[in-house]
Scaffold this active site. Structure first.
Site, PDB file in Angstrom:
ATOM      1  CD  GLU A  45      -2.768  -1.404   0.180  1.00 32.03           C
ATOM      2  OE1 GLU A  45      -3.083  -0.392  -0.481  1.00 32.03           O
ATOM      3  OE2 GLU A  45      -3.207  -2.536  -0.071  1.00 32.03           O
ATOM      4  CG  ASN A 128      -6.534   6.089 -11.901  1.00 29.42           C
ATOM      5  OD1 ASN A 128      -7.600   6.436 -12.377  1.00 29.42           O
ATOM      6  ND2 ASN A 128      -5.800   6.881 -11.137  1.00 29.42           N
ATOM      7  CB  THR A 129      -7.798  -0.557 -13.999  1.00 27.71           C
ATOM      8  OG1 THR A 129      -8.692  -0.218 -15.075  1.00 27.71           O
ATOM      9  CG2 THR A 129      -8.562  -0.522 -12.683  1.00 27.71           C
ATOM     10  CG  ASP A 130      -3.117  -1.977 -16.905  1.00 25.43           C
ATOM     11  OD1 ASP A 130      -2.572  -0.979 -16.403  1.00 25.43           O
ATOM     12  OD2 ASP A 130      -2.662  -3.136 -16.796  1.00 25.43           O
ATOM     13  CG  HIS A 174     -12.485  -0.621  -2.243  1.00 29.32           C
ATOM     14  ND1 HIS A 174     -11.588  -1.627  -2.517  1.00 29.32           N
ATOM     15  CD2 HIS A 174     -11.751   0.518  -2.134  1.00 29.32           C
ATOM     16  CE1 HIS A 174     -10.375  -1.128  -2.590  1.00 29.32           C
ATOM     17  NE2 HIS A 174     -10.442   0.174  -2.339  1.00 29.32           N
ATOM     18  CG  ASP A 178      -6.763   4.389   3.209  1.00 26.90           C
ATOM     19  OD1 ASP A 178      -6.532   3.531   2.330  1.00 26.90           O
ATOM     20  OD2 ASP A 178      -5.858   5.073   3.741  1.00 26.90           O
ATOM     21  N   GLY A 181      -7.514  -2.991   1.356  1.00 25.21           N
ATOM     22  CA  GLY A 181      -6.617  -4.076   0.994  1.00 25.21           C
ATOM     23  C   GLY A 181      -6.037  -4.773   2.215  1.00 25.21           C
TER      24      GLY A 181
END
Length: 263
Positions: A45, A128-130, A174, A178, A181
């Site tokens: 993280e 943000n992803t690919d 999620h 925060d 993960g």
């Protein structure tokens, strides 16, 4: 043999070896593993403490010069949360409920971000992803999703497959602003520990593959890639424990030998 079959076979070997070594023979390994899990989960993280620095913070209470206070607090928080996970795993087999997950999150960010500890998200979360921005469920959707998730988890069989799915599903919801993960990986280890497996670490060098596997699952591409990574980490962890248990068994056997006394 399937990955599940392989880890189950190694778990049986470890269970048998544990019965033949002295109590506490694996305490050193288990202590080191706890520190490693805290270091690795935080490092994924963005925490800047190294493995050695994390050990100094947790074992000696030393403040590392030049490192943010937040990083120290995250290490302390995670270690406390992991201790709680392993304690309740050994003391109770009652179903994991929603309050347990919220308490786990409270421990994960209790010192580093106390204002959100144990509280469901009140703002949009995205990553943000690919293939672009992925939006997680809205704050108004979270309570119902968590209720459904906990009903499933409470009825599921304690197994590595359940542990990995719990991790994946919690990350997908999620539910917190925060710490999602870290909480999901700790929940995974709680289910693993209840099933009799050692807790596992997902290492910083795994991060690209780990994030990519989560993204595949989040966009509906299935969970096989993530499961392979997690089974591989569990397999490697079992190998480490088996090696330590065999060494402890050999040491016990050597110590029990009777040395004849010459007259």
């Amino acid at each position: 043999m399937t990955p599940a079959g392989t880890v189950f076979a190694k778990k049986r070997q470890l269970d048998a070896l544990r019965k033949r070594v002295r109590p506490g023979a694996l305490d050193g390994l288990e202590h080191s593993q706890r520190i490693d899990i805290t270091y690795t989960s935080n490092a994924i993280e963005g925490n800047t403490l190294t493995a050695g620095e994390t050990a100094l913070v947790l074992e000696k209470g030393i403040t590392i010069s030049g490192k943010p206070l937040k990083d120290h607090l995250e290490a302390i928080d995670h270690a406390r949360a992991l201790n709680w996970v392993l304690e309740i795993a050994s003391q109770s087999d009652t179903p994991i409920v929603e309050a347990d997950i919220r308490n786990l999150h409270h421990l994960v960010v209790g010192n580093s971000k106390p204002e959100i500890a144990g509280r469901y998200a009140d703002s949009a979360r995205y990553v943000n992803t690919d293939v672009g921005v992925h939006n997680f469920p809205t704050p108004t959707e979270v309570p119902a999703l968590m209720e459904t998730f906990c009903h499933w988890l409470g009825a599921a069989r304690q197994s590595p497959q359940t542990a990995f799915e719990a991790h994946r599903r919690l990350v997908g919801i999620h539910p917190f602003n925060d710490g999602n993960g870290r909480t999901a990986r700790l929940l995974m280890n709680l289910v693993l520990a209840r099933a009799g497996y050692p807790p596992v670490a997902i290492r910083p060098e795994d991060r690209p593959a780990y994030i990519a596997a989560l993204e595949i699952a989040q966009r509906g591409g299935g969970h096989a890639t993530l499961d392979r990574l997690l089974f591989d980490r569990l397999d490697q962890t079992l190998d480490m424990y088996l090696g330590a248990a065999r060494q402890a068994q050999d040491a016990s056997a050597e110590a029990s030998k009777v040395i004849p006394i010459r007259s």
